[in-house]
Design an enzyme around this catalytic site. Structure first.
Site, PDB file in Angstrom:
ATOM      1  N   ASN A  84       5.373  10.815  -7.216  1.00 34.13           N
ATOM      2  CA  ASN A  84       6.441  11.908  -7.725  1.00 34.13           C
ATOM      3  C   ASN A  84       5.466  13.246  -6.986  1.00 34.13           C
ATOM      4  O   ASN A  84       5.341  13.931  -7.914  1.00 34.13           O
ATOM      5  CB  ASN A  84       6.769  12.125  -9.042  1.00 34.13           C
ATOM      6  N   ARG A  96      15.178  11.453  17.732  1.00 33.55           N
ATOM      7  CA  ARG A  96      14.090  12.088  16.865  1.00 33.55           C
ATOM      8  C   ARG A  96      12.940  12.843  17.560  1.00 33.55           C
ATOM      9  O   ARG A  96      12.515  13.976  17.259  1.00 33.55           O
ATOM     10  CB  ARG A  96      13.870  11.408  15.479  1.00 33.55           C
ATOM     11  N   VAL A 149       3.101   8.519   1.450  1.00 29.37           N
ATOM     12  CA  VAL A 149       4.503   9.195   0.728  1.00 29.37           C
ATOM     13  C   VAL A 149       5.545   8.176   0.487  1.00 29.37           C
ATOM     14  O   VAL A 149       6.125   8.384  -0.497  1.00 29.37           O
ATOM     15  CB  VAL A 149       4.881  10.531   1.517  1.00 29.37           C
ATOM     16  N   SER A 205      11.431  16.186   0.111  1.00 31.87           N
ATOM     17  CA  SER A 205      10.748  15.465   0.891  1.00 31.87           C
ATOM     18  C   SER A 205       9.852  16.555   1.714  1.00 31.87           C
ATOM     19  O   SER A 205       8.810  16.368   2.309  1.00 31.87           O
ATOM     20  CB  SER A 205      11.864  14.705   2.219  1.00 31.87           C
ATOM     21  N   HIS A 261      18.391   7.045  -9.316  1.00 35.79           N
ATOM     22  CA  HIS A 261      17.708   5.839  -8.621  1.00 35.79           C
ATOM     23  C   HIS A 261      17.923   4.578  -9.403  1.00 35.79           C
ATOM     24  O   HIS A 261      17.147   3.751  -9.782  1.00 35.79           O
ATOM     25  CB  HIS A 261      16.080   6.241  -8.657  1.00 35.79           C
ATOM     26  N   LYS A 320      14.986  14.106 -13.790  1.00 42.65           N
ATOM     27  CA  LYS A 320      14.511  12.722 -13.858  1.00 42.65           C
ATOM     28  C   LYS A 320      15.556  11.966 -14.586  1.00 42.65           C
ATOM     29  O   LYS A 320      16.244  12.384 -15.373  1.00 42.65           O
ATOM     30  CB  LYS A 320      13.451  12.433 -14.458  1.00 42.65           C
ATOM     31  N   GLU A 349      20.581  11.885  -5.502  1.00 39.99           N
ATOM     32  CA  GLU A 349      19.912  11.043  -4.376  1.00 39.99           C
ATOM     33  C   GLU A 349      20.935  10.612  -3.749  1.00 39.99           C
ATOM     34  O   GLU A 349      20.963  10.235  -2.445  1.00 39.99           O
ATOM     35  CB  GLU A 349      18.826  10.272  -4.764  1.00 39.99           C
ATOM     36  N   ASP A 361       7.210   5.673  -3.031  1.00 35.45           N
ATOM     37  CA  ASP A 361       8.312   5.624  -4.028  1.00 35.45           C
ATOM     38  C   ASP A 361       9.376   4.401  -3.280  1.00 35.45           C
ATOM     39  O   ASP A 361      10.373   4.044  -4.244  1.00 35.45           O
ATOM     40  CB  ASP A 361       9.033   6.758  -4.046  1.00 35.45           C
ATOM     41  N   TYR A 384      18.463  13.058 -10.782  1.00 43.58           N
ATOM     42  CA  TYR A 384      18.009  12.121 -10.026  1.00 43.58           C
ATOM     43  C   TYR A 384      18.306  10.724 -10.808  1.00 43.58           C
ATOM     44  O   TYR A 384      17.709  10.901 -12.101  1.00 43.58           O
ATOM     45  CB  TYR A 384      16.617  12.073  -9.580  1.00 43.58           C
ATOM     46  N   ARG A 419       9.092  19.766 -13.848  1.00 43.22           N
ATOM     47  CA  ARG A 419      10.446  20.387 -13.159  1.00 43.22           C
ATOM     48  C   ARG A 419      11.405  20.906 -14.340  1.00 43.22           C
ATOM     49  O   ARG A 419      11.466  20.030 -15.468  1.00 43.22           O
ATOM     50  CB  ARG A 419      10.840  19.537 -12.157  1.00 43.22           C
TER      51      ARG A 419
HETATM   52  N1  LIG Z   1       6.251  10.249  -2.720  1.00 43.87           N
HETATM   53  C1  LIG Z   1       6.991  11.352  -2.991  1.00 43.87           C
HETATM   54  O1  LIG Z   1       6.747  12.126  -4.049  1.00 43.87           O
HETATM   55  C2  LIG Z   1       7.901  11.455  -2.326  1.00 43.87           C
HETATM   56  C3  LIG Z   1       8.680  12.422  -2.024  1.00 43.87           C
HETATM   57  C4  LIG Z   1       9.959  12.644  -1.272  1.00 43.87           C
HETATM   58  C5  LIG Z   1      10.237  11.629  -0.257  1.00 43.87           C
HETATM   59  N2  LIG Z   1       9.417  10.478  -0.318  1.00 43.87           N
HETATM   60  C6  LIG Z   1       9.493   9.327   0.498  1.00 43.87           C
HETATM   61  O2  LIG Z   1       9.065   9.817   1.806  1.00 43.87           O
HETATM   62  C7  LIG Z   1       9.818   8.684   2.891  1.00 43.87           C
HETATM   63  C8  LIG Z   1      10.251   9.524   3.935  1.00 43.87           C
HETATM   64  O3  LIG Z   1      11.425  10.375   3.678  1.00 43.87           O
HETATM   65  P1  LIG Z   1      12.135  11.396   4.562  1.00 43.87           P
HETATM   66  O4  LIG Z   1      12.880  12.201   3.731  1.00 43.87           O
HETATM   67  O5  LIG Z   1      11.197  11.982   5.663  1.00 43.87           O
HETATM   68  O6  LIG Z   1      13.204  10.262   5.321  1.00 43.87           O
HETATM   69  P2  LIG Z   1      13.686  10.622   6.566  1.00 43.87           P
HETATM   70  O7  LIG Z   1      14.730   9.508   7.011  1.00 43.87           O
HETATM   71  O8  LIG Z   1      13.870  12.068   6.968  1.00 43.87           O
HETATM   72  O9  LIG Z   1      12.498   9.891   7.763  1.00 43.87           O
HETATM   73  C9  LIG Z   1      12.235   8.636   7.927  1.00 43.87           C
HETATM   74  C10 LIG Z   1      11.872   8.610   9.276  1.00 43.87           C
HETATM   75  O10 LIG Z   1      11.185   7.343   9.561  1.00 43.87           O
HETATM   76  C11 LIG Z   1      11.437   6.836  10.887  1.00 43.87           C
HETATM   77  N3  LIG Z   1      11.003   5.279  10.828  1.00 43.87           N
HETATM   78  C12 LIG Z   1      11.654   4.311  10.442  1.00 43.87           C
HETATM   79  N4  LIG Z   1      11.239   3.231  10.581  1.00 43.87           N
HETATM   80  C13 LIG Z   1       9.839   3.558  11.348  1.00 43.87           C
HETATM   81  C14 LIG Z   1       8.809   2.692  12.069  1.00 43.87           C
HETATM   82  N5  LIG Z   1       8.903   1.593  11.830  1.00 43.87           N
HETATM   83  N6  LIG Z   1       7.980   3.517  12.490  1.00 43.87           N
HETATM   84  C15 LIG Z   1       7.949   4.694  12.645  1.00 43.87           C
HETATM   85  N7  LIG Z   1       9.042   5.503  12.015  1.00 43.87           N
HETATM   86  C16 LIG Z   1      10.042   5.059  11.486  1.00 43.87           C
HETATM   87  C17 LIG Z   1      12.805   7.094  10.953  1.00 43.87           C
HETATM   88  O11 LIG Z   1      13.270   7.160  12.292  1.00 43.87           O
HETATM   89  C18 LIG Z   1      12.885   8.547  10.360  1.00 43.87           C
HETATM   90  O12 LIG Z   1      12.965   9.691  11.351  1.00 43.87           O
HETATM   91  C19 LIG Z   1      10.733   8.021   2.206  1.00 43.87           C
HETATM   92  O13 LIG Z   1      10.354   6.887   1.464  1.00 43.87           O
HETATM   93  C20 LIG Z   1      10.973   9.080   0.598  1.00 43.87           C
HETATM   94  O14 LIG Z   1      11.677   8.197  -0.477  1.00 43.87           O
HETATM   95  C21 LIG Z   1       8.680  10.338  -1.265  1.00 43.87           C
END
Ligand SMILES: NC(=O)c1ccc[n+]([C@@H]2O[C@H](COP(=O)([O-])OP(=O)(O)OC[C@H]3O[C@@H](n4cnc5c(N)ncnc54)[C@H](O)[C@@H]3O)[C@@H](O)[C@H]2O)c1
Length: 373
Positions: A299, A202, A266, A133, A95, A74, A117, A269, A93, A15
């Protein structure tokens, strides 16, 4: 203001922090934009495409040495620490709560470090994380569908089924931005989708926007165990802000899944929400535990840099313009969302969670600004 765009040097990062369209907006605003040679290459933006809108193409030494505001994607890596300096605003970003050496480098250099972030709206939304996300959520269902195919180690199941043959079952744990976007793609493929959430509000929202096309179930250990057992594809998408992801899917649950099923964590991270998850990369994305394919790329948006770069610039540009137009001091006074993004300023940590994480002194932003005046 002199705005610079550095080329990313982390492995697997394609990116870039500004598109030519974004560069043009800044140039129209009266700013000077300098882009490091080849910075846009990975996202299919040539040096010429920046030059055409009036940006200058410069060397790595120039972009780091002469910019007032440096845009990156990054966090700086160790070889870049020496380039940090007192009169630079770095917007990227970061972190840093999980990165002590970088925190120390930022503090020692006196740089003003603004983290994408931690830019936060009054309602607690994170506008510069949301687009990533959205992308990761959509990719999660695509990756799951792909790795369910037999030649790629999967069960050999088409998620959408065909008339007369049942579709695959997708279970999404966490119905936030990632979860919603995963559901949209899985539904589009024709899968049977269940979302497990903890927040009733939600779930009400998801029920409405997805027009009742998914099953929404309260997330509990018992429910997770039974849903995971039946699933062909499990997507881990939970987030507890500021904390490591809870390990909601145990090794035992994984062992009880069908042979060739796929799990996409997902939340990797944030440590991952599967007990069996460990981070993987785009060049080696999956591994198998107890017959279940694990995809845990940390990522994910890096895999689709053309989309991710545009989505990132769409979200960051208004904040970049605020800093460029008003200077950091006035920009944060006018916009509390942007003020939340400032993590380090003038050798002081201005973001409480970062100070706590590394047992450093916390200085509120106003005080740090006054001290550095
Ligand atoms: N791997 C990647 O490249 C990448 C990219 C973007 C985001 N992410 C990660 O994805 C994850 C989700 O991000 P997001 O933006 O959707 O967050 P978000 O806050 O929009 O959504 C998280 C959801 O999880 C729910 N939740 C919390 N505890 C729970 C449980 N025990 N059971 C069920 N649901 C539960 C919350 O109520 C919330 O609705 C984060 O860890 C974020 O860092 C990873």
């Amino acid at each position: 203001m002199k705005v610079g765009v550095a080329r990313e040097v982390k492995p697997d990062e394609y990116r870039v922090a500004l598109t030519p369209a974004g560069a043009l907006e800044l140039i129209h605003g009266g700013h000077d934009v300098a882009v490091e040679t080849g910075a846009g290459e990975g996202s299919a933006f040539s040096d010429e495409s920046y030059e055409r809108v009036g940006a200058r193409i410069v060397s790595v030494d120039e972009v780091w040495g002469e910019s007032d505001l440096l845009l990156k994607v990054k966090e700086p890596i160790a070889s870049e620490y020496g380039r940090l300096r007192e009169d630079l605003i770095l917007f990227t970003y970061l972190h840093i709560a999980a990165d002590e050496p970088l925190t120390r480098a930022l503090v020692d250099s006196g740089v003003c470090a603004v983290a994408y972030e931690t830019v936060e709206t009054p309602r607690g939304a994170l506008p510069l994380l949301a687009p990533m996300s959205e992308i990761a959520g959509k990719l999660a269902s695509q990756a799951g569908a792909y790795f369910l195919e037999k030649p790629f180690g999967g069960r050999g199941l088409l998620l959408g089924g065909v008339p007369g043959v049942a579709p695959g079952r997708v279970v999404i744990i966490g119905g936030g931005i990632v979860g919603y976007n995963s559901a949209v793609i899985a539904l589009g493929l024709g899968a049977q989708v269940t979302i497990l959430e903890r927040s009733i509000d939600r779930m009400r929202h998801l029920e409405e926007v997805l027009s009742g096309r998914v099953s929404l179930l309260m997330s509990s250990s018992l429910q997770i165990a039974s849903s995971v057992e039946d699933a062909d594809l499990v997507i881990g998408a939970v987030l507890i802000p500021g904390a490591l992801a809870p390990k909601l899917v145990t090794r035992e649950m994984i062992a009880g899944m069908k042979e060739g099923a796929v799990v996409v964590d997902v939340a990797i991270d944030q440590g991952g929400c599967l007990e069996t998850a460990r981070p993987t990369t785009h060049s080696d994305p999956v591994y198998v535990v107890d017959g279940v394919t694990h995809y845990c790329v940390a990522n994910m948006p890096g895999g689709v840099p053309i989309t991710a770069t545009k989505a990132l610039t769409n979200a960051t540009l208004p904040y970049v313009e605020e800093i460029a137009n008003h200077g950091l001091r006035d920009a944060v006074a006018r916009d509390p969302e942007l003020a939340k993004g400032v993590n380090v300023l003038g050798g002081r940590v201005t973001y409480q969670a970062v100070a706590q994480a590394h047992e450093l002194d916390y200085t509120p932003l106003d005080a740090a600004l006054a001290l550095s005046a």
